[in-house]
Write a protein that holds these residues in place. Sequence first.
Motif, mmCIF file in Angstrom:
data_model
loop_
_atom_site.group_PDB
_atom_site.id
_atom_site.type_symbol
_atom_site.label_atom_id
_atom_site.label_comp_id
_atom_site.label_asym_id
_atom_site.label_seq_id
_atom_site.Cartn_x
_atom_site.Cartn_y
_atom_site.Cartn_z
ATOM 1 N N GLU A 75 37.892 20.188 34.535
ATOM 2 C CA GLU A 75 37.752 18.746 34.348
ATOM 3 C C GLU A 75 38.194 18.337 32.943
ATOM 4 O OE1 GLU A 75 33.688 18.690 35.523
ATOM 5 O OE2 GLU A 75 34.147 18.257 37.614
ATOM 6 N N VAL A 76 37.858 19.140 31.953
ATOM 7 C CA VAL A 76 38.314 18.876 30.586
ATOM 8 C C VAL A 76 39.836 18.930 30.525
ATOM 9 C CG1 VAL A 76 38.299 19.711 28.196
ATOM 10 C CG2 VAL A 76 36.183 19.727 29.527
ATOM 11 N N ALA A 77 40.436 19.907 31.186
ATOM 12 C CA ALA A 77 41.892 20.048 31.160
ATOM 13 C C ALA A 77 42.577 18.835 31.778
ATOM 14 C CB ALA A 77 42.305 21.321 31.888
ATOM 15 N N GLN A 78 42.005 18.302 32.854
ATOM 16 C CA GLN A 78 42.601 17.130 33.500
ATOM 17 C C GLN A 78 42.574 15.928 32.561
ATOM 18 O OE1 GLN A 78 40.446 14.358 34.947
ATOM 19 N NE2 GLN A 78 42.355 13.243 35.210
ATOM 20 N N ILE A 79 41.455 15.728 31.884
ATOM 21 C CA ILE A 79 41.334 14.599 30.960
ATOM 22 C C ILE A 79 42.242 14.800 29.748
ATOM 23 C CG2 ILE A 79 39.751 13.336 29.447
ATOM 24 C CD1 ILE A 79 37.512 14.046 31.485
ATOM 25 N N ALA A 80 42.267 16.021 29.214
ATOM 26 C CA ALA A 80 43.103 16.301 28.044
ATOM 27 C C ALA A 80 44.572 16.049 28.354
ATOM 28 C CB ALA A 80 42.898 17.748 27.587
ATOM 29 N N ARG A 81 45.003 16.451 29.544
ATOM 30 C CA ARG A 81 46.406 16.256 29.900
ATOM 31 C C ARG A 81 46.722 14.765 30.051
ATOM 32 N NH1 ARG A 81 50.300 20.453 31.789
ATOM 33 N NH2 ARG A 81 52.180 19.228 32.090
ATOM 34 N N LEU A 109 50.450 22.162 25.805
ATOM 35 C CA LEU A 109 49.590 22.656 24.736
ATOM 36 C C LEU A 109 48.189 22.078 24.880
ATOM 37 C CD1 LEU A 109 49.015 24.155 22.128
ATOM 38 C CD2 LEU A 109 50.030 22.237 20.861
ATOM 39 N N ALA A 110 48.078 20.780 25.144
ATOM 40 C CA ALA A 110 46.754 20.173 25.325
ATOM 41 C C ALA A 110 46.014 20.825 26.489
ATOM 42 C CB ALA A 110 46.900 18.668 25.571
ATOM 43 N N GLU A 111 46.727 21.086 27.575
ATOM 44 C CA GLU A 111 46.106 21.718 28.734
ATOM 45 C C GLU A 111 45.676 23.149 28.412
ATOM 46 O OE1 GLU A 111 47.018 22.280 33.489
ATOM 47 O OE2 GLU A 111 48.703 22.331 32.088
ATOM 48 N N ALA A 112 46.524 23.901 27.723
ATOM 49 C CA ALA A 112 46.178 25.278 27.357
ATOM 50 C C ALA A 112 44.920 25.309 26.494
ATOM 51 C CB ALA A 112 47.346 25.935 26.617
ATOM 52 N N LEU A 113 44.824 24.397 25.541
ATOM 53 C CA LEU A 113 43.654 24.357 24.661
ATOM 54 C C LEU A 113 42.394 24.002 25.438
ATOM 55 C CD1 LEU A 113 45.321 22.596 21.608
ATOM 56 C CD2 LEU A 113 44.635 24.993 21.785
ATOM 57 N N ALA A 114 42.512 23.074 26.375
ATOM 58 C CA ALA A 114 41.350 22.710 27.189
ATOM 59 C C ALA A 114 40.935 23.869 28.090
ATOM 60 C CB ALA A 114 41.674 21.474 28.027
ATOM 61 N N ILE A 117 38.088 15.694 22.457
ATOM 62 C CA ILE A 117 37.436 14.475 22.933
ATOM 63 C C ILE A 117 37.337 14.473 24.457
ATOM 64 C CG2 ILE A 117 39.374 12.831 23.214
ATOM 65 C CD1 ILE A 117 37.568 10.929 21.408
ATOM 66 N N ALA A 118 38.271 15.167 25.123
ATOM 67 C CA ALA A 118 38.160 15.322 26.578
ATOM 68 C C ALA A 118 36.893 16.089 26.935
ATOM 69 C CB ALA A 118 39.392 16.047 27.122
ATOM 70 N N ASP A 119 36.520 17.061 26.110
ATOM 71 C CA ASP A 119 35.284 17.815 26.311
ATOM 72 C C ASP A 119 34.077 16.882 26.246
ATOM 73 O OD1 ASP A 119 33.741 20.122 26.707
ATOM 74 O OD2 ASP A 119 33.682 20.614 24.581
ATOM 75 N N ASP A 120 34.077 15.979 25.274
ATOM 76 C CA ASP A 120 32.981 15.010 25.153
ATOM 77 C C ASP A 120 32.894 14.110 26.380
ATOM 78 O OD1 ASP A 120 31.839 15.704 22.723
ATOM 79 O OD2 ASP A 120 33.206 14.465 21.553
ATOM 80 N N ILE A 121 34.033 13.616 26.825
ATOM 81 C CA ILE A 121 34.048 12.716 27.982
ATOM 82 C C ILE A 121 33.539 13.444 29.227
ATOM 83 C CG2 ILE A 121 35.557 11.395 29.529
ATOM 84 C CD1 ILE A 121 37.351 10.850 27.060
#
Length: 406
Positions: free
Chosen positions: A74-80, A92-97, A214-218
């Motif tokens: 879920e974090v990866a989806q929001i981060a992307r 890169l954003a997805e890999a980090l999430a 911030i995706a993690d927070d959301i």
Amino acid sequence: MGLGGEPRALWAVDPATSRGRLVAESPSPTRTPFQRDRDRIVHSTAFRRLAHKTQVFLHTEGDHFRSRLTHTLEVAQIARALARAFRLDEDLAEALALGHDLGHTPFGHAGERAMGRAMAEFGGFDHNAQTLRIVTRLERRYAAFDGLNLAWETLEGLVKHNGPLTDATGRPLPPAHGDGPPDGLLPYAIRDYAARQDLWLWSWPSLEAQCAAIADDIAYDAHDIDDGLRAGLLDLESLEAVPLVGGLILEVRRLHPGLDRSRLIQETIRRLITRMIEDVVAESFARLETSLPESADEVRYVGHALIVFSPEIAAADREIKRHLFRHVYRCDGVMTQMRAAERVVEALFAAYMETPSDLPEEWRRDLDVADRPRLARRVCDYIAGMTDRFALIEHRRRFDDTPELV
């Protein structure tokens, strides 16, 4: 390229100019460095284990509660989605999430608290630092190197997605979330790796890393509300008094009178995620237009986060977390289970320290059991990698008082 073929923004990380990997590798003919990193994370053993690690609720409490893996997805989806909005490198954003929680122990933060106490005299324990240890040492899949040999930008983002770890002189800063070693030093795994490669611990991370953070927070806010309602620890009436959430509940009721409770909850959660993402996009674009960084390195030099909530939503985010802390994370039922889980981790640590020969053969290899700090770190690595289920199996093999947690 960005959404619809738009060019990547100047402030994005450019995979073509990556600082590379600790161990040089030939470039892939079909994938960028960050696509390759994402794939390596997804195929790692540590990633698979997330399916059986606690997020908040243990598996016995229901099949539909989030695990550490579903939270990560879920974090990866929001981060992307955020990375796409800012024309960043989405891979890169997805890999980090996808990689941000690899270092979590069994039983979530309860296991981390127990491991922190067990390792207090041996350099401490920090799940973010353990993630770095996993991707640079503990994963053993490749013939040419230990770890996953991720690109510099991916390692940087995993280590400091919540902000700088040191000041410009190298002095450690207080941990962003109040956890970390009690001696004021950087976590052991980060100190250990910093001797091998400079990750610019003094600077802010890339915008891609800030999107993952911030995706993690959301995700935490929205999905812990959902799970708290499912568990009966929260109710819609009390949530109506919580900033942002309460307004969304009333909005859904006004637009869809008579909507059944399940759909009301899901519609509220959906709107909460959307509202928070839209707020981040609007507020962050305003900051970017003020700072106008012309490269990813200029982002690192700005001196503060650029991917942020507005002051209004940041205040609402704090109130949501306070409500979740009081009514979910610290409720009697959850705390009873978490205290039992902590005892499992502490007992396993003590048992392996007393009898290192009980470790699997591959974990005993090259181990000098007389070197207590090294032994403790090996035991820590082994237990931290366990799933909830395997930790209980190991505890049951040694003790007669194993709690019924999963």
